[in-house]
Design a protein around this motif. Structure first.
Motif, PDB file in Angstrom:
ATOM      1  N   TYR A  62      51.686  36.668  42.652  1.00 45.84           N
ATOM      2  CA  TYR A  62      50.830  37.709  42.092  1.00 45.84           C
ATOM      3  C   TYR A  62      50.340  38.621  43.208  1.00 45.84           C
ATOM      4  O   TYR A  62      49.971  38.154  44.288  1.00 45.84           O
ATOM      5  N   GLN A  63      50.319  39.913  42.937  1.00 48.57           N
ATOM      6  CA  GLN A  63      49.556  40.815  43.777  1.00 48.57           C
ATOM      7  C   GLN A  63      48.099  40.773  43.330  1.00 48.57           C
ATOM      8  O   GLN A  63      47.814  40.700  42.135  1.00 48.57           O
ATOM      9  N   VAL A  64      47.195  40.797  44.296  1.00 48.91           N
ATOM     10  CA  VAL A  64      45.764  40.773  43.996  1.00 48.91           C
ATOM     11  C   VAL A  64      45.193  42.150  44.309  1.00 48.91           C
ATOM     12  O   VAL A  64      45.283  42.627  45.444  1.00 48.91           O
ATOM     13  N   ARG A 111      42.024  34.718  35.374  1.00 52.93           N
ATOM     14  CA  ARG A 111      42.106  34.551  36.819  1.00 52.93           C
ATOM     15  C   ARG A 111      42.127  35.913  37.505  1.00 52.93           C
ATOM     16  O   ARG A 111      42.708  36.849  36.975  1.00 52.93           O
ATOM     17  N   PRO A 112      41.502  36.041  38.682  1.00 48.26           N
ATOM     18  CA  PRO A 112      40.886  34.984  39.485  1.00 48.26           C
ATOM     19  C   PRO A 112      39.397  34.766  39.228  1.00 48.26           C
ATOM     20  O   PRO A 112      38.797  33.888  39.832  1.00 48.26           O
ATOM     21  N   GLN A 156      41.859  44.954  43.812  1.00 47.30           N
ATOM     22  CA  GLN A 156      40.453  45.156  43.465  1.00 47.30           C
ATOM     23  C   GLN A 156      40.325  46.462  42.689  1.00 47.30           C
ATOM     24  O   GLN A 156      40.741  47.516  43.173  1.00 47.30           O
ATOM     25  N   LEU A 188      38.368  41.522  41.013  1.00 47.90           N
ATOM     26  CA  LEU A 188      39.763  41.325  41.377  1.00 47.90           C
ATOM     27  C   LEU A 188      40.612  41.080  40.142  1.00 47.90           C
ATOM     28  O   LEU A 188      40.160  40.469  39.172  1.00 47.90           O
ATOM     29  N   HIS A 214      44.858  40.015  38.891  1.00 45.71           N
ATOM     30  CA  HIS A 214      46.186  39.533  39.255  1.00 45.71           C
ATOM     31  C   HIS A 214      47.251  40.349  38.531  1.00 45.71           C
ATOM     32  O   HIS A 214      47.091  40.695  37.353  1.00 45.71           O
ATOM     33  N   GLU A 240      48.254  38.858  48.337  1.00 43.63           N
ATOM     34  CA  GLU A 240      49.138  38.199  47.387  1.00 43.63           C
ATOM     35  C   GLU A 240      48.763  36.724  47.282  1.00 43.63           C
ATOM     36  O   GLU A 240      48.229  36.142  48.226  1.00 43.63           O
ATOM     37  N   GLU A 241      49.057  36.137  46.118  1.00 40.31           N
ATOM     38  CA  GLU A 241      48.858  34.706  45.891  1.00 40.31           C
ATOM     39  C   GLU A 241      50.063  34.164  45.143  1.00 40.31           C
ATOM     40  O   GLU A 241      50.618  34.849  44.272  1.00 40.31           O
ATOM     41  N   ASN A 261      43.889  38.575  34.580  1.00 37.64           N
ATOM     42  CA  ASN A 261      45.276  38.218  34.871  1.00 37.64           C
ATOM     43  C   ASN A 261      46.154  39.094  33.978  1.00 37.64           C
ATOM     44  O   ASN A 261      46.582  38.686  32.900  1.00 37.64           O
TER      45      ASN A 261
END
Length: 245
Positions: free
Chosen positions: A140-142, A37-38, A144, A154, A156, A127-128, A182
């Motif tokens: 999670y911080q996202v 992910r993602p 790049q 991207l 996680h 964030e997600e 991830n």
């Protein structure tokens, strides 16, 4: 009798064509976990291209005991998503992103990847909050990341963990260093066998993941028509090629 013979030859020809395509062109794989992910979600059906790096014995069904090496061998590029089998578990397929090539020195420090002493540029996207692999809601911080050549993707990051600090390690000849997107929940080249795959031998790479063919939610079932609406249509034919930045 002639009709039966014609049908038999048609079935044989269809089988030969399907086997040839699976061996030389594309092979489908399903994604069972959230370690990528993602870019990849559990329930994704992915087309893995066989030709980009040449062909090895693992390109063939059942991986017959042929000599090591590849025909028309070409190294992956940094940023490619590859499917491979580790030597200690030849019946297990991993899917990860190539970060380091033979001769590279790779370090992970504070979740930042360094290649040959230089940090891989990255920027915080947002964030997600999602369900983690252990069934808990996790924030999670996202980020790049942008590799050499401008290939961006991207990742996680759920914060410090056992694999946040790693290396430095030298990628040996005939291997690549791979990471899951991830980063907090991926067993990749940071985890040696048998806990993880370790470095990926080039001749154990099956192919490059090019595109999501279909994506379904975990509660989808082909045998339950009322679940057929649980297809993630937005991910159909989604390209997995890192975008140039």
């Amino acid at each position: 009798m002639r009709a039966n013979s014609s049908l038999l030859w048609t079935l044989v020809l269809a089988g030969v064509i399907a086997l040839t395509v699976r061996t030389l062109v594309f092979q489908p794989f399903t994604i069972p976990s959230d370690s990528m992910r993602p870019a990849l979600e559990p329930g994704d059906y992915v087309a893995v291209a066989k030709w980009p790096y040449g062909w090895s014995r693992l390109s063939l069904p059942l991986a017959p005991p042929l000599p090591r090496g590849r025909v028309f061998e070409r190294l992956p590029e940094r940023g490619d998503i590859v499917v491979f089998t580790p030597p200690h578990a030849p019946r297990t397929a991993y899917i990860k992103r190539v970060i380091g090539l033979p001769g590279d020195m790779v370090t992970v420090s504070g979740a930042v990847v360094h290649i040959n002493g230089a940090p891989v540029p990255r920027g915080l996207v947002g964030e997600e909050t999602r369900l983690s692999s252990d069934g808990e809601m996790t924030r999670y911080q996202v980020w790049q990341e942008i590799l050499e050549g401008g290939r961006g993707y991207l990742v996680h990051d759920a914060g410090p963990g056992p694999l946040t600090e790693f290396g430095p390690v030298l990628v040996p000849d005939g291997h690549v260093f791979v990471l899951g997107d991830n980063r907090s929940e991926s067993r990749d080249s940071r985890a040696a066998a048998p806990e993880g795959p370790g470095m990926a031998p080039v001749d154990h790479i099956i192919g490059r993941a090019d595109r999501v063919l279909l994506s379904v939610r975990p509660d989808f079932s082909l045998w339950k028509p009322w679940t057929w609406t649980r297809i993630r249509t937005g991910r159909t034919f989604l390209s997995l090629d890192p975008e140039p930045r």
